[in-house]
Design a protein around this motif. Structure first.
Motif, mmCIF file in Angstrom:
data_model
loop_
_atom_site.group_PDB
_atom_site.id
_atom_site.type_symbol
_atom_site.label_atom_id
_atom_site.label_comp_id
_atom_site.label_asym_id
_atom_site.label_seq_id
_atom_site.Cartn_x
_atom_site.Cartn_y
_atom_site.Cartn_z
ATOM 1 N N CYS A 130 0.929 -1.527 0.094
ATOM 2 C CA CYS A 130 0.137 0.298 0.269
ATOM 3 C C CYS A 130 0.916 1.147 0.023
ATOM 4 O O CYS A 130 2.193 1.059 0.903
ATOM 5 C CB CYS A 130 -1.374 0.221 0.761
ATOM 6 N N ALA A 131 0.859 2.195 -0.670
ATOM 7 C CA ALA A 131 1.217 3.526 -0.971
ATOM 8 C C ALA A 131 1.191 4.577 0.455
ATOM 9 O O ALA A 131 1.098 5.750 -0.484
ATOM 10 C CB ALA A 131 1.037 3.943 -2.866
ATOM 11 N N CYS A 132 0.268 4.066 0.713
ATOM 12 C CA CYS A 132 -0.685 5.470 1.509
ATOM 13 C C CYS A 132 0.104 5.332 2.658
ATOM 14 O O CYS A 132 1.396 4.576 3.516
ATOM 15 C CB CYS A 132 -1.782 4.753 2.636
ATOM 16 N N ASP A 133 0.829 6.850 3.510
ATOM 17 C CA ASP A 133 1.585 7.313 4.736
ATOM 18 C C ASP A 133 0.640 8.501 5.899
ATOM 19 O O ASP A 133 -0.020 8.214 5.558
ATOM 20 C CB ASP A 133 3.295 7.381 4.053
ATOM 21 N N HIS A 163 -8.159 2.358 3.699
ATOM 22 C CA HIS A 163 -9.737 0.584 3.759
ATOM 23 C C HIS A 163 -8.639 -0.123 2.862
ATOM 24 O O HIS A 163 -8.637 -1.235 2.877
ATOM 25 C CB HIS A 163 -11.024 1.219 2.954
ATOM 26 N N ASN A 164 -7.148 0.167 2.019
ATOM 27 C CA ASN A 164 -6.281 -1.038 1.793
ATOM 28 C C ASN A 164 -5.150 -1.722 2.305
ATOM 29 O O ASN A 164 -5.879 -2.300 2.717
ATOM 30 C CB ASN A 164 -5.775 0.174 0.558
ATOM 31 N N CYS A 165 -5.202 -0.715 3.091
ATOM 32 C CA CYS A 165 -4.599 -1.588 3.915
ATOM 33 C C CYS A 165 -4.050 -2.007 5.817
ATOM 34 O O CYS A 165 -4.152 -2.335 6.646
ATOM 35 C CB CYS A 165 -2.428 -1.379 3.970
ATOM 36 N N ALA A 166 -5.604 -1.097 6.064
ATOM 37 C CA ALA A 166 -6.016 -0.851 7.579
ATOM 38 C C ALA A 166 -5.166 -0.610 8.355
ATOM 39 O O ALA A 166 -5.231 -0.176 9.988
ATOM 40 C CB ALA A 166 -6.732 -2.109 7.882
ATOM 41 N N THR A 167 -4.279 0.432 7.775
ATOM 42 C CA THR A 167 -3.240 0.846 9.445
ATOM 43 C C THR A 167 -4.654 2.786 9.883
ATOM 44 O O THR A 167 -4.622 2.922 8.643
ATOM 45 C CB THR A 167 -2.240 2.052 7.696
ATOM 46 N N THR A 168 -3.766 2.820 10.854
ATOM 47 C CA THR A 168 -4.660 4.257 10.986
ATOM 48 C C THR A 168 -3.491 4.923 11.359
ATOM 49 O O THR A 168 -2.261 4.698 11.774
ATOM 50 C CB THR A 168 -5.718 4.032 12.558
ATOM 51 N N TYR A 169 -4.115 5.875 11.171
ATOM 52 C CA TYR A 169 -3.237 7.350 10.961
ATOM 53 C C TYR A 169 -3.961 8.433 12.200
ATOM 54 O O TYR A 169 -5.390 8.442 12.315
ATOM 55 C CB TYR A 169 -2.758 7.950 10.094
#
Length: 80
Positions: free
Chosen positions: A20-23, A55-61
């Motif tokens: 996932c490309a999120c950060d 919603h792609n990798c379930a990471t919470t920031y």
């Protein structure tokens, strides 16, 4: 196997990976670009910490009150 009744033949196996490309910075930019009324209400009333969920990798920031207030201040400065 689940596909045995279909006559399928397994010819190769490969490892599957998800990336996932999120950060945190990306989600901060999404939050900062929110509707101004929403951002003002969020800065005034919370909930704290504000949480954004991928919603792609379930990471919470999580973003604290000071961060959200700083986002709002930058938006207000840019609008002037």
């Amino acid at each position: 196997s689940a596909f045995a009744d279909l006559g399928l033949v397994l010819r190769e196996e490969r490892a599957a990976r998800f990336s996932c490309a999120c950060d945190r910075a990306r989600f901060a930019a999404f939050l900062a670009a929110s509707n101004l009324d929403f951002l003002e209400d969020l800065a005034a009333r919370g909930p704290w910490p504000v949480e954004a969920h991928c919603h792609n990798c379930a990471t919470t920031y999580a973003f604290g009150r000071e961060e959200v207030e700083a986002m709002l201040a930058r938006r207000r400065e840019a609008a002037e």
